[in-house]
Write a protein that holds these residues in place. Sequence first.
Motif, PDB file in Angstrom:
ATOM      1  N   ILE A 175       3.076 -25.892 -37.329  1.00 51.91           N
ATOM      2  CA  ILE A 175       2.823 -24.811 -36.385  1.00 51.91           C
ATOM      3  C   ILE A 175       3.198 -23.525 -37.117  1.00 51.91           C
ATOM      4  N   ASP A 176       2.363 -22.534 -37.027  1.00 50.31           N
ATOM      5  CA  ASP A 176       2.619 -21.258 -37.691  1.00 50.31           C
ATOM      6  C   ASP A 176       3.985 -20.723 -37.245  1.00 50.31           C
ATOM      7  N   PRO A 177       4.872 -20.406 -38.187  1.00 47.22           N
ATOM      8  CA  PRO A 177       6.188 -19.869 -37.810  1.00 47.22           C
ATOM      9  C   PRO A 177       6.099 -18.603 -36.957  1.00 47.22           C
ATOM     10  N   VAL A 178       5.069 -17.799 -37.158  1.00 39.57           N
ATOM     11  CA  VAL A 178       4.897 -16.601 -36.332  1.00 39.57           C
ATOM     12  C   VAL A 178       4.663 -17.015 -34.882  1.00 39.57           C
ATOM     13  N   VAL A 179       3.855 -18.047 -34.663  1.00 41.73           N
ATOM     14  CA  VAL A 179       3.611 -18.561 -33.310  1.00 41.73           C
ATOM     15  C   VAL A 179       4.920 -19.065 -32.710  1.00 41.73           C
ATOM     16  N   PHE A 180       5.684 -19.803 -33.495  1.00 40.29           N
ATOM     17  CA  PHE A 180       6.961 -20.322 -32.998  1.00 40.29           C
ATOM     18  C   PHE A 180       7.862 -19.184 -32.517  1.00 40.29           C
ATOM     19  N   PHE A 181       7.998 -18.147 -33.321  1.00 38.78           N
ATOM     20  CA  PHE A 181       8.890 -17.046 -32.937  1.00 38.78           C
ATOM     21  C   PHE A 181       8.308 -16.192 -31.814  1.00 38.78           C
ATOM     22  N   LYS A 182       6.984 -16.096 -31.738  1.00 31.44           N
ATOM     23  CA  LYS A 182       6.389 -15.419 -30.585  1.00 31.44           C
ATOM     24  C   LYS A 182       6.727 -16.191 -29.310  1.00 31.44           C
ATOM     25  N   LEU A 183       6.690 -17.512 -29.379  1.00 36.30           N
ATOM     26  CA  LEU A 183       7.057 -18.330 -28.218  1.00 36.30           C
ATOM     27  C   LEU A 183       8.524 -18.121 -27.850  1.00 36.30           C
TER      28      LEU A 183
ATOM     29  N   ILE B  84      -0.019 -15.587 -28.602  1.00 30.51           N
ATOM     30  CA  ILE B  84       0.249 -16.600 -29.639  1.00 30.51           C
ATOM     31  C   ILE B  84      -1.016 -16.983 -30.407  1.00 30.51           C
ATOM     32  N   ASP B  85      -2.116 -16.258 -30.166  1.00 30.01           N
ATOM     33  CA  ASP B  85      -3.376 -16.440 -30.898  1.00 30.01           C
ATOM     34  C   ASP B  85      -4.046 -17.787 -30.639  1.00 30.01           C
ATOM     35  N   TYR B  86      -3.877 -18.308 -29.432  1.00 27.81           N
ATOM     36  CA  TYR B  86      -4.554 -19.547 -29.044  1.00 27.81           C
ATOM     37  C   TYR B  86      -5.677 -19.205 -28.073  1.00 27.81           C
ATOM     38  N   ASP B  87      -6.759 -19.971 -28.117  1.00 27.84           N
ATOM     39  CA  ASP B  87      -7.884 -19.736 -27.225  1.00 27.84           C
ATOM     40  C   ASP B  87      -7.802 -20.675 -26.016  1.00 27.84           C
ATOM     41  N   PHE B  88      -8.707 -20.474 -25.047  1.00 30.63           N
ATOM     42  CA  PHE B  88      -8.727 -21.265 -23.818  1.00 30.63           C
ATOM     43  C   PHE B  88      -8.672 -22.769 -24.070  1.00 30.63           C
ATOM     44  N   ASP B  89      -9.515 -23.226 -24.975  1.00 28.59           N
ATOM     45  CA  ASP B  89      -9.701 -24.660 -25.171  1.00 28.59           C
ATOM     46  C   ASP B  89      -8.790 -25.247 -26.250  1.00 28.59           C
ATOM     47  N   GLU B  90      -7.883 -24.464 -26.751  1.00 24.74           N
ATOM     48  CA  GLU B  90      -6.970 -24.923 -27.800  1.00 24.74           C
ATOM     49  C   GLU B  90      -5.670 -25.409 -27.164  1.00 24.74           C
ATOM     50  N   PRO B  91      -5.296 -26.654 -27.409  1.00 24.05           N
ATOM     51  CA  PRO B  91      -4.025 -27.111 -26.831  1.00 24.05           C
ATOM     52  C   PRO B  91      -2.839 -26.404 -27.496  1.00 24.05           C
ATOM     53  N   VAL B  92      -1.902 -25.964 -26.677  1.00 23.07           N
ATOM     54  CA  VAL B  92      -0.710 -25.309 -27.215  1.00 23.07           C
ATOM     55  C   VAL B  92       0.201 -26.376 -27.831  1.00 23.07           C
ATOM     56  N   PRO B  93       1.128 -25.979 -28.691  1.00 24.14           N
ATOM     57  CA  PRO B  93       2.036 -26.960 -29.297  1.00 24.14           C
ATOM     58  C   PRO B  93       2.837 -27.707 -28.229  1.00 24.14           C
ATOM     59  N   ASP B  94       3.189 -28.925 -28.543  1.00 24.95           N
ATOM     60  CA  ASP B  94       4.017 -29.718 -27.647  1.00 24.95           C
ATOM     61  C   ASP B  94       5.442 -29.183 -27.668  1.00 24.95           C
ATOM     62  N   HIS B  95       6.093 -29.225 -26.524  1.00 25.66           N
ATOM     63  CA  HIS B  95       7.464 -28.707 -26.432  1.00 25.66           C
ATOM     64  C   HIS B  95       8.404 -29.415 -27.401  1.00 25.66           C
ATOM     65  N   SER B  96       8.175 -30.689 -27.663  1.00 30.31           N
ATOM     66  CA  SER B  96       9.066 -31.426 -28.578  1.00 30.31           C
ATOM     67  C   SER B  96       8.955 -30.899 -30.008  1.00 30.31           C
ATOM     68  N   SER B  97       7.793 -30.374 -30.368  1.00 34.22           N
ATOM     69  CA  SER B  97       7.633 -29.780 -31.705  1.00 34.22           C
ATOM     70  C   SER B  97       8.509 -28.548 -31.851  1.00 34.22           C
ATOM     71  N   LEU B  98       8.652 -27.784 -30.768  1.00 31.97           N
ATOM     72  CA  LEU B  98       9.493 -26.586 -30.820  1.00 31.97           C
ATOM     73  C   LEU B  98      10.946 -26.965 -31.076  1.00 31.97           C
ATOM     74  N   SER B  99      11.404 -28.043 -30.453  1.00 29.50           N
ATOM     75  CA  SER B  99      12.774 -28.511 -30.674  1.00 29.50           C
ATOM     76  C   SER B  99      12.971 -28.928 -32.122  1.00 29.50           C
ATOM     77  N   ASP B 100      11.989 -29.639 -32.673  1.00 32.00           N
ATOM     78  CA  ASP B 100      12.080 -30.065 -34.077  1.00 32.00           C
ATOM     79  C   ASP B 100      12.134 -28.862 -35.007  1.00 32.00           C
ATOM     80  N   ILE B 101      11.309 -27.865 -34.729  1.00 26.76           N
ATOM     81  CA  ILE B 101      11.283 -26.662 -35.572  1.00 26.76           C
ATOM     82  C   ILE B 101      12.621 -25.931 -35.472  1.00 26.76           C
TER      83      ILE B 101
END
Length: 139
Positions: free
Chosen positions: A56-64, A93-110
Amino acid sequence: MLGQKTKCFKQHPTLCLEDLVPLSNFYRKVEAKLDLSFVRDLVKDKYCWWNGRPSIDPVVFFKLQLIMFFEGIRSERQLMEMASMRLDHLWYIDYDFDEPVPDHSSLSDIRDRYGFEVFQKFFEHIVERCIEAGLVKGK
């Protein structure tokens, strides 16, 4: 006569997320004032450059993480539920309508991968940027 509304959603191929988020939206202002590209350098030693899946793009992670702060959200599960529904969050976070957002568990791992030191540096840098941009005043 008693009316009854039924759900009947149509495909709207001409809709664009860029057009649906107002220019006055808070996250547009944040995006314009805070360049987060510095975080890639901040975390690059936490990744293997030659092996593994794309992250997951680190910029997306920190925007979240900023969305969590701004919205007063206490859980990454709740954050991702909200981010998947809010147009301004998807836009930010630069995601579009049909793009699934990252799973919450991925954020914990990061978060575990980065550790306290990275978050401390991020926080210090963001506070400096906010002061420079005139977003905060005082001590």
